[in-house]
Design a protein around this motif. Structure first.
Motif, mmCIF file in Angstrom:
data_model
loop_
_atom_site.group_PDB
_atom_site.id
_atom_site.type_symbol
_atom_site.label_atom_id
_atom_site.label_comp_id
_atom_site.label_asym_id
_atom_site.label_seq_id
_atom_site.Cartn_x
_atom_site.Cartn_y
_atom_site.Cartn_z
ATOM 1 N N THR A 35 0.852 -1.186 0.000
ATOM 2 C CA THR A 35 0.000 0.000 0.000
ATOM 3 C C THR A 35 0.886 1.234 0.000
ATOM 4 O OG1 THR A 35 -1.929 1.002 1.055
ATOM 5 C CG2 THR A 35 -0.206 0.245 2.545
ATOM 6 N N TRP A 39 -2.292 6.344 -1.405
ATOM 7 C CA TRP A 39 -3.550 5.608 -1.611
ATOM 8 C C TRP A 39 -4.428 5.733 -0.379
ATOM 9 C CZ3 TRP A 39 -7.011 2.184 0.243
ATOM 10 C CH2 TRP A 39 -7.934 1.640 -0.653
ATOM 11 N N ARG A 43 -7.962 7.698 -0.599
ATOM 12 C CA ARG A 43 -9.175 6.863 -0.619
ATOM 13 C C ARG A 43 -9.923 6.883 0.705
ATOM 14 N NH1 ARG A 43 -10.523 6.988 -5.253
ATOM 15 N NH2 ARG A 43 -11.968 5.269 -4.967
ATOM 16 N N CYS A 119 -20.525 0.119 14.106
ATOM 17 C CA CYS A 119 -20.214 1.560 14.068
ATOM 18 C C CYS A 119 -21.367 2.421 14.563
ATOM 19 C CB CYS A 119 -19.805 1.957 12.660
ATOM 20 S SG CYS A 119 -18.371 1.009 12.122
ATOM 21 N N ARG A 158 -4.625 -5.749 3.062
ATOM 22 C CA ARG A 158 -4.531 -4.290 2.886
ATOM 23 C C ARG A 158 -5.895 -3.619 2.763
ATOM 24 N NH1 ARG A 158 -2.471 -3.209 -3.362
ATOM 25 N NH2 ARG A 158 -4.295 -4.100 -4.381
ATOM 26 N N GLN A 227 -14.755 -7.603 4.747
ATOM 27 C CA GLN A 227 -15.561 -6.475 4.279
ATOM 28 C C GLN A 227 -15.594 -6.402 2.764
ATOM 29 O OE1 GLN A 227 -16.065 -2.124 5.771
ATOM 30 N NE2 GLN A 227 -14.128 -2.119 4.666
ATOM 31 N N GLY A 229 -15.854 -3.691 0.692
ATOM 32 C CA GLY A 229 -15.702 -2.251 0.906
ATOM 33 C C GLY A 229 -16.641 -1.413 0.058
ATOM 34 N N GLN A 230 -16.771 -1.769 -1.209
ATOM 35 C CA GLN A 230 -17.602 -0.937 -2.097
ATOM 36 C C GLN A 230 -19.076 -1.025 -1.735
ATOM 37 O OE1 GLN A 230 -16.914 -1.195 -6.248
ATOM 38 N NE2 GLN A 230 -14.792 -0.552 -6.084
ATOM 39 N N HIS A 264 -19.970 9.445 12.055
ATOM 40 C CA HIS A 264 -19.083 8.292 12.206
ATOM 41 C C HIS A 264 -17.936 8.459 11.207
ATOM 42 C CE1 HIS A 264 -17.452 4.348 12.328
ATOM 43 N NE2 HIS A 264 -17.912 3.996 11.141
ATOM 44 N N ASN A 267 -14.791 6.917 6.498
ATOM 45 C CA ASN A 267 -14.077 7.297 5.285
ATOM 46 C C ASN A 267 -14.399 8.771 5.030
ATOM 47 O OD1 ASN A 267 -13.432 7.765 2.493
ATOM 48 N ND2 ASN A 267 -13.355 5.540 2.219
ATOM 49 N N ARG A 269 -14.445 10.362 2.406
ATOM 50 C CA ARG A 269 -15.300 10.555 1.227
ATOM 51 C C ARG A 269 -16.771 10.310 1.571
ATOM 52 N NH1 ARG A 269 -13.929 6.784 -3.036
ATOM 53 N NH2 ARG A 269 -12.962 5.467 -1.483
ATOM 54 N N ASN A 294 -10.807 4.501 11.681
ATOM 55 C CA ASN A 294 -12.169 4.116 12.067
ATOM 56 C C ASN A 294 -12.104 3.296 13.362
ATOM 57 O OD1 ASN A 294 -14.696 3.015 12.352
ATOM 58 N ND2 ASN A 294 -14.879 2.298 10.234
HETATM 59 O O1 UT7 Z 1 -17.358 1.780 9.500
HETATM 60 C C1 UT7 Z 1 -17.918 0.599 9.031
HETATM 61 C C2 UT7 Z 1 -18.215 0.657 7.676
HETATM 62 N N1 UT7 Z 1 -17.062 0.603 6.804
HETATM 63 C C3 UT7 Z 1 -16.995 1.490 5.833
HETATM 64 O O2 UT7 Z 1 -17.774 2.408 5.806
HETATM 65 C C4 UT7 Z 1 -15.970 1.284 4.753
HETATM 66 C C5 UT7 Z 1 -16.562 1.625 3.411
HETATM 67 N N2 UT7 Z 1 -15.669 1.384 2.312
HETATM 68 C C6 UT7 Z 1 -14.587 2.136 2.073
HETATM 69 O O3 UT7 Z 1 -14.280 3.039 2.808
HETATM 70 C C7 UT7 Z 1 -13.799 1.873 0.815
HETATM 71 O O4 UT7 Z 1 -14.554 0.990 -0.005
HETATM 72 C C8 UT7 Z 1 -12.389 1.294 1.084
HETATM 73 C C9 UT7 Z 1 -11.531 2.349 1.719
HETATM 74 C C10 UT7 Z 1 -12.494 0.072 1.973
HETATM 75 C C11 UT7 Z 1 -11.764 0.882 -0.240
HETATM 76 O O5 UT7 Z 1 -11.708 1.992 -1.124
HETATM 77 P P1 UT7 Z 1 -12.268 1.870 -2.612
HETATM 78 O O6 UT7 Z 1 -12.031 3.147 -3.244
HETATM 79 O O7 UT7 Z 1 -13.697 1.385 -2.533
HETATM 80 O O8 UT7 Z 1 -11.320 0.781 -3.207
HETATM 81 P P2 UT7 Z 1 -11.706 -0.585 -3.918
HETATM 82 O O9 UT7 Z 1 -12.063 -1.610 -2.905
HETATM 83 O O10 UT7 Z 1 -12.646 -0.324 -5.032
HETATM 84 O O11 UT7 Z 1 -10.305 -0.978 -4.552
HETATM 85 C C12 UT7 Z 1 -9.713 -0.212 -5.609
HETATM 86 C C13 UT7 Z 1 -8.322 -0.742 -5.856
HETATM 87 C C14 UT7 Z 1 -8.275 -2.252 -5.989
HETATM 88 O O12 UT7 Z 1 -7.267 -2.571 -6.938
HETATM 89 P P3 UT7 Z 1 -7.669 -2.916 -8.468
HETATM 90 O O13 UT7 Z 1 -8.560 -4.111 -8.382
HETATM 91 O O14 UT7 Z 1 -8.360 -1.706 -8.989
HETATM 92 O O15 UT7 Z 1 -6.343 -3.182 -9.095
HETATM 93 C C15 UT7 Z 1 -7.823 -2.713 -4.638
HETATM 94 O O16 UT7 Z 1 -7.146 -3.953 -4.680
HETATM 95 O O17 UT7 Z 1 -7.492 -0.408 -4.748
HETATM 96 C C16 UT7 Z 1 -6.869 -1.605 -4.272
HETATM 97 N N3 UT7 Z 1 -6.653 -1.469 -2.838
HETATM 98 C C17 UT7 Z 1 -5.564 -0.907 -2.313
HETATM 99 N N4 UT7 Z 1 -4.479 -0.374 -2.899
HETATM 100 C C18 UT7 Z 1 -3.521 0.113 -2.072
HETATM 101 C C19 UT7 Z 1 -7.481 -1.841 -1.833
HETATM 102 N N5 UT7 Z 1 -6.927 -1.535 -0.659
HETATM 103 C C20 UT7 Z 1 -5.739 -0.954 -0.933
HETATM 104 C C21 UT7 Z 1 -4.706 -0.434 -0.131
HETATM 105 N N6 UT7 Z 1 -3.627 0.101 -0.749
HETATM 106 N N7 UT7 Z 1 -4.771 -0.420 1.202
#
Ligand code: UT7
Length: 339
Positions: A35, A39, A43, A119, A158, A227, A229-230, A264, A267, A269, A294
């Motif tokens: 990571t 990023w 994010r 949460c 990650r 999780q 995440g999306q 809460h 994120n 965003r 978080n």
């Molecule tokens: O409080 C409880 C509730 N929880 C939440 O509210 C969490 C809600 N979700 C989120 O905040 C976001 O979805 C995350 C922060 C978990 C992830 O962010 P995202 O923008 O939705 O990323 P993604 O899961 O769509 O992943 C995009 C890319 C992927 O790579 P590819 O497939 O595009 O090549 C992931 O593998 O980012 C990659 N990725 C990372 N890269 C670097 C995922 N985690 C990481 C990381 N570092 N830590």
């Protein structure tokens, strides 16, 4: 429909928070998983989070937060009549963290229990505590949101390990005076909802009655947070805004009336998307996810602490609290700060 008129309104009379001293920075995580600081920051908005040393449990964090709240109010532990702890990382399955906290604190004579709402744990606990006060059952209730998320995080994943941190916050609830009620101070309204169809989007699959701990469950990493995440992100953006809009509207307010938005911190965003939809000016939004990550049930009292620290939370301020968490659980609270 607004809540029925309470017998008497509850208010927050003191706040205490605690995070463990050990820091886990984005630079540390760069060495642990693939990571980057960029990023994580772009994010999520997170720069660093606090995590416990081995042997420190949720009740230890809750104890420090509770002691700080009591000290602020000048009360003794024996003045507390009930303890409610929102947490998904209890010290153990049973006894509850509230029982362990009662003993560590020396709150002799109090009763208590835990609330499992992830949460939304703090806002759910706040309503239960408020109703104990509103009904006249109790005059002093301690409400805690505390989690040691590092105890259930896979630090090779990650997608989850960059997000979570450990922390706790505690508030003391007491009844408003009639004058304070007339001034509109105290806990005004709550909206809570669950949607169990989202259960698989964020969970810890093993350790309960469905998948008791075995070598296989440990090998399959089923005792960690899993999780999508999306899916959680999309649900959180929609429901944080919807529940906030509903609670404001049914009390005759708009986003512009809110002095202090205490969301809460999952994120940055999600927080900004919610505030945009509520047309809330940026100077009303409390964001401290950069410092704590978080902390699950700990985020909202920690946000209250940050708001006070920055001089952005004063007596009489209209505050909106909003949370979405695993379950799914959804919660919104409207209050006028009273201390
Ligand atoms: O409080 C409880 C509730 N929880 C939440 O509210 C969490 C809600 N979700 C989120 O905040 C976001 O979805 C995350 C922060 C978990 C992830 O962010 P995202 O923008 O939705 O990323 P993604 O899961 O769509 O992943 C995009 C890319 C992927 O790579 P590819 O497939 O595009 O090549 C992931 O593998 O980012 C990659 N990725 C990372 N890269 C670097 C995922 N985690 C990481 C990381 N570092 N830590």
């Amino acid at each position: 429909m607004p809540q029925q008129r309470p017998v008497r309104r509850a208010k927050i009379t003191a706040l205490g928070t605690y995070v463990p001293p050990r820091l886990l920075t984005n630079a540390d995580l760069e060495k642990m998983v693939e990571t980057t600081d960029t990023w994580i920051l772009e994010r999520t908005g997170i720069r660093e989070r606090h995590i416990v040393e081995k042997g420190v449990a949720t009740s230890d964090l809750a104890l420090k937060a509770a002691q700080a709240a009591l000290a602020e109010r000048g009360l003794a532990p024996t003045d507390i009549q009930a303890i409610i702890v929102g947490t998904v990382t209890p010290d153990m399955f049973f006894p509850s963290t509230a029982c362990l906290l009662q003993d560590k604190l020396g709150a002799k004579g109090a009763w208590g229990f835990d609330v499992s709402a992830a949460c939304s744990g703090f806002v759910y606990s706040l309503q239960i505590g408020a109703q104990l006060v509103q009904s006249g059952a109790h005059d002093r209730v301690l409400v805690v949101g505390a989690d040691v998320m590092s105890s259930i995080i896979d630090y090779t994943d990650r997608a989850t390990c960059v997000i979570f941190g450990d922390g706790a916050g505690a508030v003391l609830l007491e009844p408003c005076t009639p004058e304070e009620e007339q001034q509109g101070l105290g806990l005004l309204d709550f909206i809570h909802e669950v949607d169990g169809s989202g259960g698989c989007a964020l969970n810890m699959p093993a350790g309960g009655s469905l998948n008791p701990a075995t070598h296989q469950t440990v090998e399959a990493k089923m005792h960690y947070v899993h999780q999508d995440g999306q899916a959680v992100f999309k649900y959180a953006v929609r429901k944080m805004a919807e529940s906030s809009e509903r609670i404001l509207e049914r009390n005759g307010f708009t986003g512009a009336d809110v002095n202090c938005f205490l969301p809460h911190q999952a994120n940055k965003r999600i927080i900004n998307a919610t505030a945009d939809r509520l047309k809330m000016p940026a100077d009303r939004i409390i964001i401290n996810i950069d410092r704590y990550g978080n902390t699950t049930a700990g985020t909202i009292p920690l946000a209250m602490h940050t708001a006070r620290e920055q001089g952005r939370l004063k007596k009489g301020d209209l505050c909106l609290l909003a949370a979405v968490g695993a379950g799914f659980t959804v919660g919104a609270t409207l209050l006028r700060w009273a201390c």
